[in-house]
Design a protein around this motif. Structure first.
Motif, PDB file in Angstrom:
ATOM      1  N   ILE A 405       0.869  -1.180   0.000  1.00  0.00           N
ATOM      2  CA  ILE A 405       0.000   0.000   0.000  1.00  0.00           C
ATOM      3  C   ILE A 405       0.901   1.223   0.000  1.00  0.00           C
ATOM      4  O   ILE A 405       1.785   1.338   0.846  1.00  0.00           O
ATOM      5  CB  ILE A 405      -0.897   0.056   1.256  1.00  0.00           C
ATOM      6  CG1 ILE A 405      -1.624  -1.277   1.479  1.00  0.00           C
ATOM      7  CG2 ILE A 405      -1.894   1.208   1.160  1.00  0.00           C
ATOM      8  CD1 ILE A 405      -2.557  -1.275   2.693  1.00  0.00           C
ATOM      9  N   SER A 406       0.679   2.109  -0.958  1.00  0.00           N
ATOM     10  CA  SER A 406       1.499   3.313  -1.016  1.00  0.00           C
ATOM     11  C   SER A 406       0.951   4.257  -2.073  1.00  0.00           C
ATOM     12  O   SER A 406       0.377   3.815  -3.070  1.00  0.00           O
ATOM     13  CB  SER A 406       2.938   2.946  -1.402  1.00  0.00           C
ATOM     14  OG  SER A 406       3.685   4.117  -1.676  1.00  0.00           O
ATOM     15  N   PRO A 407       1.171   5.552  -1.861  1.00  0.00           N
ATOM     16  CA  PRO A 407       0.898   6.468  -2.962  1.00  0.00           C
ATOM     17  C   PRO A 407       1.905   6.202  -4.074  1.00  0.00           C
ATOM     18  O   PRO A 407       2.980   5.655  -3.822  1.00  0.00           O
ATOM     19  CB  PRO A 407       1.167   7.850  -2.360  1.00  0.00           C
ATOM     20  CG  PRO A 407       1.343   7.657  -0.892  1.00  0.00           C
ATOM     21  CD  PRO A 407       1.712   6.228  -0.673  1.00  0.00           C
ATOM     22  N   LEU A 408       1.572   6.587  -5.303  1.00  0.00           N
ATOM     23  CA  LEU A 408       2.556   6.624  -6.379  1.00  0.00           C
ATOM     24  C   LEU A 408       3.013   8.087  -6.397  1.00  0.00           C
ATOM     25  O   LEU A 408       2.173   9.004  -6.448  1.00  0.00           O
ATOM     26  CB  LEU A 408       1.910   6.245  -7.714  1.00  0.00           C
ATOM     27  CG  LEU A 408       1.168   4.906  -7.726  1.00  0.00           C
ATOM     28  CD1 LEU A 408       0.572   4.638  -9.109  1.00  0.00           C
ATOM     29  CD2 LEU A 408       2.096   3.764  -7.321  1.00  0.00           C
ATOM     30  N   ALA A 409       4.315   8.268  -6.319  1.00  0.00           N
ATOM     31  CA  ALA A 409       4.853   9.622  -6.112  1.00  0.00           C
ATOM     32  C   ALA A 409       4.353  10.628  -7.135  1.00  0.00           C
ATOM     33  O   ALA A 409       4.525  10.438  -8.346  1.00  0.00           O
ATOM     34  CB  ALA A 409       6.374   9.583  -6.127  1.00  0.00           C
ATOM     35  N   GLY A 410       3.742  11.680  -6.642  1.00  0.00           N
ATOM     36  CA  GLY A 410       3.272  12.753  -7.514  1.00  0.00           C
ATOM     37  C   GLY A 410       1.983  12.426  -8.239  1.00  0.00           C
ATOM     38  O   GLY A 410       1.459  13.254  -8.982  1.00  0.00           O
ATOM     39  N   ILE A 411       1.468  11.220  -8.056  1.00  0.00           N
ATOM     40  CA  ILE A 411       0.265  10.793  -8.771  1.00  0.00           C
ATOM     41  C   ILE A 411      -0.914  10.641  -7.817  1.00  0.00           C
ATOM     42  O   ILE A 411      -1.980  11.211  -8.025  1.00  0.00           O
ATOM     43  CB  ILE A 411       0.550   9.470  -9.526  1.00  0.00           C
ATOM     44  CG1 ILE A 411       1.543   9.757 -10.662  1.00  0.00           C
ATOM     45  CG2 ILE A 411      -0.739   8.856 -10.049  1.00  0.00           C
ATOM     46  CD1 ILE A 411       2.046   8.517 -11.351  1.00  0.00           C
ATOM     47  N   THR A 412      -0.707   9.868  -6.771  1.00  0.00           N
ATOM     48  CA  THR A 412      -1.784   9.653  -5.804  1.00  0.00           C
ATOM     49  C   THR A 412      -1.796  10.837  -4.824  1.00  0.00           C
ATOM     50  O   THR A 412      -0.778  11.116  -4.196  1.00  0.00           O
ATOM     51  CB  THR A 412      -1.529   8.361  -4.996  1.00  0.00           C
ATOM     52  OG1 THR A 412      -1.122   7.339  -5.901  1.00  0.00           O
ATOM     53  CG2 THR A 412      -2.749   7.950  -4.217  1.00  0.00           C
ATOM     54  N   PRO A 413      -2.915  11.525  -4.703  1.00  0.00           N
ATOM     55  CA  PRO A 413      -2.972  12.600  -3.704  1.00  0.00           C
ATOM     56  C   PRO A 413      -2.720  12.010  -2.312  1.00  0.00           C
ATOM     57  O   PRO A 413      -3.314  10.995  -1.958  1.00  0.00           O
ATOM     58  CB  PRO A 413      -4.407  13.128  -3.812  1.00  0.00           C
ATOM     59  CG  PRO A 413      -4.901  12.655  -5.138  1.00  0.00           C
ATOM     60  CD  PRO A 413      -4.190  11.368  -5.427  1.00  0.00           C
ATOM     61  N   THR A 414      -1.818  12.615  -1.553  1.00  0.00           N
ATOM     62  CA  THR A 414      -1.467  12.035  -0.251  1.00  0.00           C
ATOM     63  C   THR A 414      -2.280  12.677   0.861  1.00  0.00           C
ATOM     64  O   THR A 414      -2.874  13.742   0.702  1.00  0.00           O
ATOM     65  CB  THR A 414       0.028  12.227   0.054  1.00  0.00           C
ATOM     66  OG1 THR A 414       0.348  13.614  -0.033  1.00  0.00           O
ATOM     67  CG2 THR A 414       0.880  11.452  -0.926  1.00  0.00           C
ATOM     68  N   LYS A 415      -2.291  11.962   1.992  1.00  0.00           N
ATOM     69  CA  LYS A 415      -2.947  12.435   3.205  1.00  0.00           C
ATOM     70  C   LYS A 415      -2.025  11.983   4.320  1.00  0.00           C
ATOM     71  O   LYS A 415      -1.735  10.787   4.415  1.00  0.00           O
ATOM     72  CB  LYS A 415      -4.272  11.671   3.338  1.00  0.00           C
ATOM     73  CG  LYS A 415      -5.508  12.483   3.481  1.00  0.00           C
ATOM     74  CD  LYS A 415      -6.658  11.573   3.847  1.00  0.00           C
ATOM     75  CE  LYS A 415      -7.682  11.539   2.736  1.00  0.00           C
ATOM     76  NZ  LYS A 415      -8.898  10.788   3.131  1.00  0.00           N
ATOM     77  N   PRO A 416      -1.510  12.919   5.122  1.00  0.00           N
ATOM     78  CA  PRO A 416      -0.573  12.508   6.171  1.00  0.00           C
ATOM     79  C   PRO A 416      -1.135  11.373   7.011  1.00  0.00           C
ATOM     80  O   PRO A 416      -2.330  11.378   7.317  1.00  0.00           O
ATOM     81  CB  PRO A 416      -0.428  13.772   7.024  1.00  0.00           C
ATOM     82  CG  PRO A 416      -0.851  14.894   6.155  1.00  0.00           C
ATOM     83  CD  PRO A 416      -1.783  14.352   5.132  1.00  0.00           C
ATOM     84  N   THR A 417      -0.270  10.436   7.354  1.00  0.00           N
ATOM     85  CA  THR A 417      -0.561   9.232   8.163  1.00  0.00           C
ATOM     86  C   THR A 417      -1.314   8.142   7.387  1.00  0.00           C
ATOM     87  O   THR A 417      -1.598   7.092   7.938  1.00  0.00           O
ATOM     88  CB  THR A 417      -1.318   9.524   9.484  1.00  0.00           C
ATOM     89  OG1 THR A 417      -2.692   9.785   9.188  1.00  0.00           O
ATOM     90  CG2 THR A 417      -0.714  10.679  10.266  1.00  0.00           C
ATOM     91  N   PHE A 418      -1.614   8.377   6.132  1.00  0.00           N
ATOM     92  CA  PHE A 418      -2.270   7.345   5.327  1.00  0.00           C
ATOM     93  C   PHE A 418      -1.302   6.763   4.298  1.00  0.00           C
ATOM     94  O   PHE A 418      -0.642   7.509   3.578  1.00  0.00           O
ATOM     95  CB  PHE A 418      -3.478   7.919   4.584  1.00  0.00           C
ATOM     96  CG  PHE A 418      -4.681   8.098   5.465  1.00  0.00           C
ATOM     97  CD1 PHE A 418      -5.705   7.161   5.459  1.00  0.00           C
ATOM     98  CD2 PHE A 418      -4.773   9.193   6.327  1.00  0.00           C
ATOM     99  CE1 PHE A 418      -6.811   7.316   6.291  1.00  0.00           C
ATOM    100  CE2 PHE A 418      -5.873   9.351   7.162  1.00  0.00           C
ATOM    101  CZ  PHE A 418      -6.899   8.417   7.151  1.00  0.00           C
TER     102      PHE A 418
END
Ligand code: 7RM
Length: 632
Positions: A405-418
């Motif tokens: 589970i991870s954001p794709l850098a610069g693609i998935t909008p991030t949310k701290p602690t998620f």
């Protein structure tokens, strides 16, 4: 192979769920196979049996070297930074690394290592550790890397369990202001390891050591006049690549087994997509080679991707707390991957140590190993990433081999602690304690995986039943991660931490039972119970409740504490030393004799407002005593 937008991510995810075999087969096409697979996947979670790319033949080092060499021969594979900033760094090209790996592979062969043999590696963070791992892979030997911070006993336990034939080590290693005399520890460990025939010793610290006649060989002597060409051994997809021991809820660490093809395909794929890594980027992962992050995302994935990686021998705060930033500026690092505990400890030093550095080359930041708290996330984002670098909070495990589970850098909008969303191929399920699926969003429960992915654990070495019991028996037909998780309104995942008896100290995994066993080895200890409590820097700290022989009446407390710490240090290693020890005359137990950890956990966490029902205890009066000792 590359996902470049959120839309493509959702499309690829869909494909990976609807036809996993086709999805992974397409990705596998990008690798070099001596012979292609006859079938993509065969599985059941009952035995469990997990096989990917059946009957295919390959060698993972041919995918690192031969596959790319025409383009990459002169490109730097490894930039090595010493513990000591005054010692020059090393730049090792792909061609050079290939020669060193092949040469050392020949050394291993000359020492009688054959396909399928186990080779233990106990080394500091030097390029030769990478050479040793890849040399094993070149000839089809199975490596078992043991973290250099582990004790003689931990090392011998692992060697014995894997029946390793050869041990590769060094005279010692430098970590911060300390010199670790690895070879002395090795000598003690090997007294108990009849399977070891030879011990190859790299010269690093040049401190004087004992070399045992007939057993010990210097690395630099062993490679003299040895050819730098070594044909790769033809391996089956499902042959073992490595064993890596990891702690669980029982006392004895398990040897997690990863096999070649699935691990190769999955780690390169996730590396390129999660970090959005492009050739020419400079990637710096601070993990030690002794952990899974060191294996997957410092060694294998970056090298498979033809990347340039920075390997750092030292620690974040030596000789000053700006050491990471100094390395980043010096080497124009674009991608930086570290653990929340490191971020928190650097954060505690304030902003002064960052000031001398620009950090302008950074494009992507990553974290791994434990939940990252919001404060550390914002600090990392603001002061290291200068608010322009996406942070990938990557959740995964030794057992999963690669990021789940991870954001794709610069693609998935991030949310701290998620950790945000599952990667393609990852089919998650959140269940309640009975194993019922919690569907929809805004749910919280235990995190499971319902379908195989290429890099997942195949077995626990020498004991398949244990693999089944630990991971595939809690819930039928599911792999249970041991983690609690929440899926929020947006379908984003947040990892809540372990729900079993595993604790996570500075991103290092330990079992409470493992630490208890070590404490109980102390001749004056009767019994003990270990729980985790929140720790500002380490994430979790270790709290040990200890019952001494004689109820402790005759012992001097400060000396006893020190001597228990020494016991743990000797049996497991410094990482397992309890942060707090509380002596008590007994432990709260149920009538069936089970320790009520829930109560101890509450006390350790400093929250005694709701200890729950204690009347069912065998010895409720002990709770009052412990509360008083703990300062309530
Ligand atoms: C890669 C690694 C695995 C355990 C896992 C979790 C915890 C790891 C994260 C995390 C929250 C994260 N392997 N964990 N990454 N928790 N957010 N991004 O660490 O086998 O050593 O540990 O670590 O509890 O089960 S590991």
């Amino acid at each position: 192979m590359r996902i470049d937008s959120l839309t493509t991510y959702f499309q690829e995810y869909e494909k990976s769920i609807n036809s996993p075999e086709k999805f992974w087969e397409n990705i596998a096409e990008n690798f070099y196979w001596r012979k292609k697979w006859s079938k993509v996947l065969e599985w059941n979670f009952d035995e469990p049996k997990i096989k990917w790319f059946l009957d295919a033949k390959l060698n993972i080092t041919e995918n690192i070297f031969e596959r790319n060499l025409d383009k990459l021969a002169q490109q730097t594979a490894i930039i090595w930074e010493s513990n000591n900033p005054n010692e020059s760094s090393k730049h090792i090209s792909y061609q050079q690394l290939f020669s060193e790996v092949s040469q050392f592979a020949n050394v291993l062969k000359n020492q009688g290592v054959k396909k399928g043999d186990r080779v233990a590696i106990y080394m500091p963070m030097v390029p030769e550790a990478v050479v040793a791992m890849l040399a094993c892979a070149r000839i089809g030997a199975i490596h078992s890397v043991v973290f250099g911070g582990f004790s003689a006993q931990s090392l011998s336990d692992r060697i014995i369990d894997a029946e390793a034939k050869i041990l590769i080590t060094a005279d010692g290693g430098f970590r911060g202001s300390k010199t670790i005399n690895l070879k002395n520890i090795v000598d003690e460990a090997l007294e108990k390891c009849p399977s070891i025939e030879k011990c190859i010793v790299l010269e690093r610290t040049k401190k004087s050591i004992q070399m045992k006649n007939g057993r010990d060989i210097w690395w630099h002597q062993a490679i003299e006049n040895i050819s730098i060409h070594c044909e790769a051994e033809e391996m089956d997809s499902e042959d073992m690549l490595f064993i890596l021991y990891t702690s669980g809820s029982t006392g004895k660490p398990k040897g997690v087994v990863h096999t070649i093809a699935g691990y190769m395909v999955y780690t390169q794929y996730t590396f390129e997509n999660v970090f959005q890594y492009n050739r020419g980027d400079i990637y710096f992962c601070t993990a030690d080679v002794g952990w899974i992050t060191g294996h997957s995302y410092m060694v294998y994935a970056p090298l498979l991707a033809g990347g340039t990686m920075v390997m750092f021998e030292g620690v974040p705060n030596y000789p000053h707390s700006g050491r990471f930033w100094e390395i980043i500026d010096k080497n124009k690092v674009t991608h930086f991957y570290t653990a929340p505990t490191a971020i928190r400890s650097l954060m505690a030093n304030g902003l002064e140590p960052i000031k001398p550095y620009q950090l302008t080359t950074l494009k992507v930041l990553g974290t791994v190993g434990e939940p990252i708290n919001a404060e550390a996330w914002h600090w990392y984002h603001t002061y290291i990433g200068k608010e322009k670098c996406p942070i990938v909070d990557t959740w995964w495990q030794t057992e999963t081999g690669g990021i789940m589970i991870s954001p794709l850098a610069g693609i998935t909008p991030t949310k701290p602690t998620f950790a945000t969303l599952p990667l393609p191929g990852v089919q998650l399920m959140i269940v309640d304690s009975e194993g019922n699926e919690l569907k929809g969003n805004a749910v919280e429960g235990n995190l499971c995986i319902k379908f195989p992915f290429p890099s997942m654990i195949r077995t626990t070495y020498g004991n398949h039943e244990r693999c089944k019991q630990t991971y595939f028996s809690t819930y039928k037909n599911l792999y249970f991660t041991g983690d609690g998780a929440k899926r929020d309104e947006d379908g984003y995942y947040r990892i809540l931490g372990r729900v079993d008896d595993v604790i996570n100290v500075s991103g290092h995994r330990l079992g409470t039972a493992e630490v208890e066993n070590a404490i109980n080895e102390h001749p004056l200890v009767n019994e003990s119970a270990v729980v985790a409590y929140p720790h500002d820097i380490k994430g979790q700290g270790i709290y040990a409740f200890v019952v001494l022989e004689n109820e402790g009446k005759t012992h001097e407390i400060t000396a006893m504490k020190a001597s228990i710490l020494e016991t743990v240090n000797k049996i497991i290693g410094a990482i397992a030393k309890p942060d707090k020890i509380l002596f008590c005359s007994g432990l709260p137990k149920t009538r069936s004799g089970k320790i009520m950890r829930r109560i101890l956990r509450k006390i350790a966490e400093g929250d005694i407002s709701n200890l729950g029902d204690i009347t069912t205890l065998l010895n409720p009066e002990i709770v009052e005593e412990i509360k008083k000792e703990a300062g309530f």
